[in-house]
Design an enzyme around this catalytic site. Structure first.
Site, PDB file in Angstrom:
ATOM      1  N   CYS A  79      -9.422   5.022   0.885  1.00 54.44           N
ATOM      2  CA  CYS A  79      -9.806   6.433   0.948  1.00 54.44           C
ATOM      3  C   CYS A  79     -10.221   6.949  -0.443  1.00 54.44           C
ATOM      4  O   CYS A  79     -11.275   6.546  -0.939  1.00 54.44           O
ATOM      5  CB  CYS A  79      -8.697   7.247   1.593  1.00 54.44           C
ATOM      6  SG  CYS A  79      -9.295   8.820   2.222  1.00 54.44           S
ATOM      7  N   HIS A 172      -6.425   4.711   6.012  1.00 51.90           N
ATOM      8  CA  HIS A 172      -5.174   4.457   5.276  1.00 51.90           C
ATOM      9  C   HIS A 172      -4.299   3.414   5.959  1.00 51.90           C
ATOM     10  O   HIS A 172      -3.378   3.779   6.694  1.00 51.90           O
ATOM     11  CB  HIS A 172      -4.362   5.755   5.204  1.00 51.90           C
ATOM     12  CG  HIS A 172      -4.949   6.802   4.332  1.00 51.90           C
ATOM     13  ND1 HIS A 172      -4.675   6.888   2.991  1.00 51.90           N
ATOM     14  CD2 HIS A 172      -5.799   7.814   4.619  1.00 51.90           C
ATOM     15  CE1 HIS A 172      -5.333   7.919   2.482  1.00 51.90           C
ATOM     16  NE2 HIS A 172      -6.027   8.498   3.447  1.00 51.90           N
ATOM     17  N   GLU A 174      -1.992   1.869   4.733  1.00 55.24           N
ATOM     18  CA  GLU A 174      -0.615   2.002   4.203  1.00 55.24           C
ATOM     19  C   GLU A 174       0.198   3.045   4.967  1.00 55.24           C
ATOM     20  O   GLU A 174       1.397   3.154   4.779  1.00 55.24           O
ATOM     21  CB  GLU A 174      -0.667   2.326   2.695  1.00 55.24           C
ATOM     22  CG  GLU A 174      -1.117   3.729   2.312  1.00 55.24           C
ATOM     23  CD  GLU A 174      -2.634   3.944   2.383  1.00 55.24           C
ATOM     24  OE1 GLU A 174      -3.358   3.065   2.927  1.00 55.24           O
ATOM     25  OE2 GLU A 174      -3.093   5.001   1.913  1.00 55.24           O
TER      26      GLU A 174
HETATM   27  N1  GLN Z   1     -10.887  13.730   0.415  1.00 55.96           N
HETATM   28  C1  GLN Z   1     -10.177  13.018  -0.584  1.00 55.96           C
HETATM   29  C2  GLN Z   1     -11.009  12.829  -1.836  1.00 55.96           C
HETATM   30  O1  GLN Z   1     -12.132  13.171  -1.876  1.00 55.96           O
HETATM   31  C3  GLN Z   1      -9.711  11.667  -0.114  1.00 55.96           C
HETATM   32  C4  GLN Z   1      -8.657  11.853   0.921  1.00 55.96           C
HETATM   33  C5  GLN Z   1      -7.660  10.770   1.001  1.00 55.96           C
HETATM   34  O2  GLN Z   1      -7.527   9.887   0.138  1.00 55.96           O
HETATM   35  N2  GLN Z   1      -6.894  10.852   2.045  1.00 55.96           N
HETATM   36  O3  GLN Z   1     -10.497  12.328  -2.802  1.00 55.96           O
END
Ligand code: GLN
Length: 198
Positions: A79, A172, A174
């Site tokens: 992410c 995610h 994790e």
């Molecule tokens: N929207 C977040 C970002 O731009 C990422 C979100 C996340 O890691 N759950 O960093």
């Protein structure tokens, strides 16, 4: 046991450490650049990419991670971690670590489906679908040569990819109990350690 660091500046690094230990690796939180030495792999967790990036600059992590990436240290970004590894982030002028040839769109799913969970088919992990948790997630708009998309949503959107020693997911792993993607990363680590050991 292979030694994997998890960048522990902000975000869900504890969950990654737990998953790595479940998968049979030694896992440790990385709070200072000096701790990067001697690792067999590094995970950059989810969280807030702008916050992690600010802290990375403040603690002078950037160049060191780029150097290790160039030497082939296996990296796994989830992410926000994927955003930080991407060469280009659409809609942002800033580049972060820029070590993987992908173009990603931040907060790509928009407000209504900000966060969702879906059963995702990831062929390299076998036939059982993976419980993929998306939280204000990015997606991958373009992958360069040498990068392979390993999971797509039903509409074809790429949400996980791998390069030779680098793995990213928009979701995610994790935050689930499914350790298969972490194990897949550990296989990349193992292969690289073996090739280094000759
Ligand atoms: N929207 C977040 C970002 O731009 C990422 C979100 C996340 O890691 N759950 O960093």
């Amino acid at each position: 046991m292979r030694k994997i660091g998890v960048l522990a500046l902000q975000g869900d690094f504890r969950e990654h450490i737990f998953m790595l230990r479940q998968s049979g690796a030694e896992a440790l939180p990385i709070r200072w650049p000096e701790q990067l030495q001697g690792l067999d792999g590094l995970i950059i967790p989810g969280g807030e990419s702008t916050t992690i990036s600010k802290l990375m600059t403040e603690y002078k992590f950037g160049e060191e991670i780029q150097k290790l990436a160039a030497e082939g240290l296996p990296l796994f970004g989830t992410c926000a971690g994927m955003i930080l590894l991407a060469k280009r982030v659409i809609g942002l002028d800033t580049q972060f670590l820029a070590v993987m040839d992908i173009e990603v769109r931040r907060n790509a799913f928009g407000r209504q489906v900000d966060s969702f969970e879906t059963e995702l088919l990831i062929p390299v992990l076998g036939q059982n679908p993976f419980p993929a948790v998306f939280i204000r997630a990015p997606w991958i708009e373009r992958a360069g040569d040498g990068v392979q998309s390993i999971a797509q949503l039903q509409d074809g959107t790429a949400v996980a990819a791998r390069g030779e020693n680098i793995l990213v997911s928009a979701f995610h792993p994790e935050l689930t109990e499914d350790t298969r993607l972490h194990e897949y990363f550990l296989n990349i680590v193992e292969a690289r350690c073996k090739s280094k050991e000759g």
